[in-house]
Design a protein around this motif. Sequence first.
Motif, PDB file in Angstrom:
ATOM      1  N   LYS A  37       1.152  -1.520  -0.029  1.00 44.36           N
ATOM      2  CA  LYS A  37       0.088   0.365   0.091  1.00 44.36           C
ATOM      3  C   LYS A  37       0.603   1.380  -0.067  1.00 44.36           C
ATOM      4  O   LYS A  37       0.512   2.475  -0.111  1.00 44.36           O
ATOM      5  N   TYR A  93      -6.922   3.063   3.296  1.00 43.87           N
ATOM      6  CA  TYR A  93      -5.977   2.002   3.743  1.00 43.87           C
ATOM      7  C   TYR A  93      -4.339   2.563   4.561  1.00 43.87           C
ATOM      8  O   TYR A  93      -3.757   1.676   5.491  1.00 43.87           O
ATOM      9  N   MET A  99     -12.867   5.194   7.845  1.00 45.88           N
ATOM     10  CA  MET A  99     -13.117   4.122   7.623  1.00 45.88           C
ATOM     11  C   MET A  99     -14.451   2.834   7.811  1.00 45.88           C
ATOM     12  O   MET A  99     -15.089   2.937   6.840  1.00 45.88           O
ATOM     13  N   GLU A 156     -14.464  -7.149  -5.856  1.00 42.11           N
ATOM     14  CA  GLU A 156     -14.121  -6.123  -5.143  1.00 42.11           C
ATOM     15  C   GLU A 156     -13.230  -6.628  -3.944  1.00 42.11           C
ATOM     16  O   GLU A 156     -12.190  -5.619  -3.239  1.00 42.11           O
ATOM     17  N   VAL A 162      -9.390  -5.890  -5.445  1.00 42.89           N
ATOM     18  CA  VAL A 162      -9.283  -4.530  -5.405  1.00 42.89           C
ATOM     19  C   VAL A 162      -9.320  -3.849  -3.652  1.00 42.89           C
ATOM     20  O   VAL A 162      -7.992  -3.408  -3.694  1.00 42.89           O
ATOM     21  N   ARG A 163      -9.259  -4.311  -3.099  1.00 44.02           N
ATOM     22  CA  ARG A 163      -9.379  -3.742  -1.978  1.00 44.02           C
ATOM     23  C   ARG A 163      -7.723  -4.094  -0.999  1.00 44.02           C
ATOM     24  O   ARG A 163      -7.076  -3.421  -0.973  1.00 44.02           O
ATOM     25  N   LYS A 164      -7.686  -5.713  -1.004  1.00 43.10           N
ATOM     26  CA  LYS A 164      -6.753  -5.705  -0.381  1.00 43.10           C
ATOM     27  C   LYS A 164      -5.574  -5.456  -1.907  1.00 43.10           C
ATOM     28  O   LYS A 164      -4.401  -4.907  -1.364  1.00 43.10           O
ATOM     29  N   VAL A 165      -5.434  -5.385  -2.960  1.00 43.40           N
ATOM     30  CA  VAL A 165      -4.431  -5.464  -3.742  1.00 43.40           C
ATOM     31  C   VAL A 165      -3.638  -3.617  -2.907  1.00 43.40           C
ATOM     32  O   VAL A 165      -2.641  -3.459  -2.949  1.00 43.40           O
ATOM     33  N   LEU A 166      -4.961  -2.622  -2.661  1.00 43.05           N
ATOM     34  CA  LEU A 166      -4.929  -1.436  -2.566  1.00 43.05           C
ATOM     35  C   LEU A 166      -5.001  -1.119  -1.489  1.00 43.05           C
ATOM     36  O   LEU A 166      -4.539  -0.094  -0.876  1.00 43.05           O
ATOM     37  N   GLY A 167      -4.168  -2.110  -0.085  1.00 42.07           N
ATOM     38  CA  GLY A 167      -4.151  -1.836   1.122  1.00 42.07           C
ATOM     39  C   GLY A 167      -4.377  -2.558   2.296  1.00 42.07           C
ATOM     40  O   GLY A 167      -3.932  -2.336   3.143  1.00 42.07           O
ATOM     41  N   ALA A 168      -5.671  -2.671   1.890  1.00 37.30           N
ATOM     42  CA  ALA A 168      -6.466  -3.879   2.319  1.00 37.30           C
ATOM     43  C   ALA A 168      -6.128  -4.467   3.045  1.00 37.30           C
ATOM     44  O   ALA A 168      -5.708  -5.401   2.631  1.00 37.30           O
ATOM     45  N   THR A 169      -6.166  -4.968   4.876  1.00 35.57           N
ATOM     46  CA  THR A 169      -5.687  -5.749   5.535  1.00 35.57           C
ATOM     47  C   THR A 169      -6.995  -6.775   5.932  1.00 35.57           C
ATOM     48  O   THR A 169      -8.124  -6.273   5.356  1.00 35.57           O
ATOM     49  N   GLN A 192      -9.468  -5.532   8.043  1.00 31.02           N
ATOM     50  CA  GLN A 192     -10.031  -4.255   7.103  1.00 31.02           C
ATOM     51  C   GLN A 192     -11.499  -4.672   6.344  1.00 31.02           C
ATOM     52  O   GLN A 192     -12.705  -4.183   6.379  1.00 31.02           O
ATOM     53  N   PRO A 211      -5.125 -11.476  -2.386  1.00 26.52           N
ATOM     54  CA  PRO A 211      -5.727 -10.616  -3.570  1.00 26.52           C
ATOM     55  C   PRO A 211      -5.439 -11.098  -4.980  1.00 26.52           C
ATOM     56  O   PRO A 211      -5.896 -11.011  -6.161  1.00 26.52           O
TER      57      PRO A 211
END
Lengths: 229, 802
Positions: free
Chosen positions: A83, A111, B1, B325, B328-335, B338, B416
């Motif tokens: 990220k 994030y 969040m 979805e 994508v969220r994980k790729v963008l850094g979501a743990t 989250q 991801p």
Amino acid sequence: MIIKTNKLVRIYRTDEVETTALNQVDLEIAEGEFIAVMGPSGCGKSTLLNVLGMIDSPTGGEYFFNGEEIGKLPERKRSDIRKHNLGFVFQSFNLIDELTVFENIELPMLYTGIPADQRKKRVEELMEGMNIMHRRNHFPQQLSGGQQQRVAVARAVVNKPRLILADEPTGNLDSANGDEVMKILSELNAAGTTILMVTHSQFCAEFSNRIIRMLDGQVVTENVVRQYL
Amino acid sequence: MIQNYIKIALRNIFRHRLFSLINIFGLALAIGICLLIILLVKDAYSYDKFHPEGERVYRLLTHADRKAGRSESYASSPFIMAQTLLEQMPQAEAWCPLVRTFNGELRLEGKAFDFGGMFAGPAFFDLFGFELAEGDPASALTEPNSIVLTDEMATRISKDTSPLGMVLEVGGYETPFRVTGVLKPFAGKTHLDFMALGSLSTQLALERMPDAYNITANWQNYYMTYNFLRLKSRADKEAVEAALNRIASAQYAGLELESRDAGYRFSLQPLAKITPGAQLSNTIGSGMPLFLIWFLAALGVILILSASFNYTNLTIARSFQRTKEVGVRKVLGATRGQVFGQFISEAVVMSLFALLLAYPIMKFARYEFEQLSIATSMDMRLEEDWQLYVLFLLFTLLVGFSAGLLPALALSRIRPGAILQKLQNTKLLQRIGLRKALITVQFTITLILLITMTIAWKQSTHAISVNFGFDKPSILVVELQGQPFEKAAAALGQVRGVENLSGISFPMGTWRDGSSDVRTESNAERTGVRDYDIDHRYLDQFGIELVAGENFPDNPAQQGELFAIVNETFVSQFNLGQASEAIGRPLILGDSTNVVIRGVVKDFPYKPAVYAMEPLLLRYNPAQWGVLNLGLSVGDTPATLAALENAWEKLAPDDPFQAQFFDQLVRENYDEPMDLVRVVLFFGILGMVIASLGLLGMVTYAVETRAREISIRKVMGASAVQIVLMLSKAYLLLFCIAAAIAIPVSFLLGNQMLQFFSDRISWSPGLFLPGVLLLMAVAALTVCSQTIRAALANPVESLRSE
């Protein structure tokens, strides 16, 4: 080197079949390079992108990102590196349908814990630059393909990543929109961002300074398009 | 969040309306019912919270060990036991006996007021948190013939002026009572059910009169007094109980016990654990028994599980769309945490929507529940306050969390890179898909509820109809309320429309009866037998068949008892040989009443069907005839009833006419069990609705995702019927698996339930088929409503959309 791999292997196993998607790949990418990865379907291009993007784990070999071996890092740690350092652009855009343009671009900053006022400023700046400001409250399905990909690129760069991984970014676009996206990527590269792009298009590959050709999970040739300075 | 989570959740709810409606409606039904259960449970735990130092107050219980081997626990205990304990055990600090003989009718200036009450010891106001609005708590219950009224009773008696100091006549007592106190409205709910309290000294004074029945010095009388004790702080409850049982061993040694009893044990029950508490015999007031709370809670959990399964199932079914979805969220850094938080938030938002709908559902269910006799008998005054609303909210959040847990865990686990992973193939067991397993569980639970309800319903209706009096709808049972039988029979018997009459001590077929200690010879052991005193007309009027001997002679003027009539079970239990051989055999009833057996009646169910067939003794004692049975002719019943009421008013102007048809009286025995059956039926139907909603969602989803396949099959020549069968057969298989599990489970549960009844229905397919067919029909309708639509659609539509 921002990326260095040493005999990188990725094998997919199902009940009956074992597929070697990456086979002993050695690769070095310096900071600021624009690399295009080409090759026939199924040669392992996307797998390479996923492994280098830390959204897939290698089965064997070593992968150093910025000098740190990340192949065996836990998901949480990889997510953290991802990220803060990486941005992704997909062929199918992969925008979240339930979020507006503004919210999609803003998402990576949520994030990384950036405060709301800074987020707003940065997103607006990008929307302005990508010429999608007038679409800020629209949902992805209300946009054209080109607009969607511009949103995706804006989202990819919003956290100012060191490396952008683009998987056929123009694959779903007409030539005019495709050119537009390639222009944006070139500008980002010119500004110092390293770009690794998978593409089938020779035209798109010409925007890079190095082309890596893959076959059956292996890097077969590397052509320097223009010397990276 | 969190804001982002909620935004996504809301947009998802509005975008996928059918799935949202199915989830929200299903959850609302289940949550609504659970809110009612929470309300009931909160109410049940709100009793007796207002007594200062109530945590040191205990009720003395008696555990009567029967000769037959069982033991029965009573809320009451011998007066003298508590008195002796107080004298001998310094750890017991205070004692308040409540003797239940004080009730009937209060009279003031010619007006009569029914009341229920108790004689209470002077420590009443010390032990309990009741407060006087008027009067002195230290002296209100000390003098004989003092009476303390509740504020409600005081208002009934004297609306405008204070009744303090007034002199009231109380039915059955020669000396009038002086009002020495009026209670404030109670500070909370209490299990102590009374409208007036008499001073205990009144009872003690009465017992000093010649030939008076003694309660307070009677070690055998463990059913007339409720003893409450307060122990000293830091007192050892076990030590006090040990002292109680030491006193019992000493006092009961050599004492003649009730004929059915082998001995007594005593224990202390904390005041806070009376309501809700264990089921005891001879309780004072109303209150929800613990078993009912557990029973309702179990049904509530079943409904909540079923509605949560719908959410889990539909969310997992739709996870294919959501994996992108998540990826994508994980790729963008979501743990993972989250992503987990996001899906849990969605479930919680969904459940909060359901809460909005659940509240009116709870209000409706509450109104319906309050109409049930089980609720009216328990004095439910359900109150809502902010604490309750907090409980509702917490419960809803918990439901949302539980419903979302499995999908959230599964979706947050997605790597991801595996964005296109198909989560709907998640395996719960080796070869059973999670969704299929959940649907099967829903079907199974619903079927179990429906089948057990059918068994309970059939058994209850059987119990009512099997009673011998059921085919005597025209017999009116009149409570004589102390009026002489002959006088009442003469007055009411001559009313036009009355064809015949008879007298009995208590109506048969109900819980009420009497009992006598019976011996066949003076040195034989006494055996307690249920008895009724009947007149010579009773057997004929109710069609009870004599198998040997004769009826009682027509001799109401008879002063001493000469004869008895018994049933066949009596003859065999007392080893009197054949029925005809029993005729003329002597019996000793109680201490010294000698009678001979004059007749033997065929066994008939004279008690509600939960009783096994027991020996029956019919005696002839006109003084005991408290009930007049009037056989009415078929015709103008309302006119006859009106005429009877008029005749009664002339006979006893102060007493209301209390009459009920016999079949109705018998039915009333089953009001509460039938209410439980209705509750199970209600839950069964709700379960079915929720399961069907889930099924509807699943089938709709399956049809949507298989639209292209259906079209291709149709283009290749498949008929609409073949398509419907193809889409439906998987659900039919699941239904069959559910039935295969539910039928034996219901058999076991039903068998357990039937053990409560002595006269049981026999097992037949008719007990299982209604539930199976009903659920099958509803499931088939649900499945076909979607599959037929898909089968009839124009194939090109879905092919074009592809």
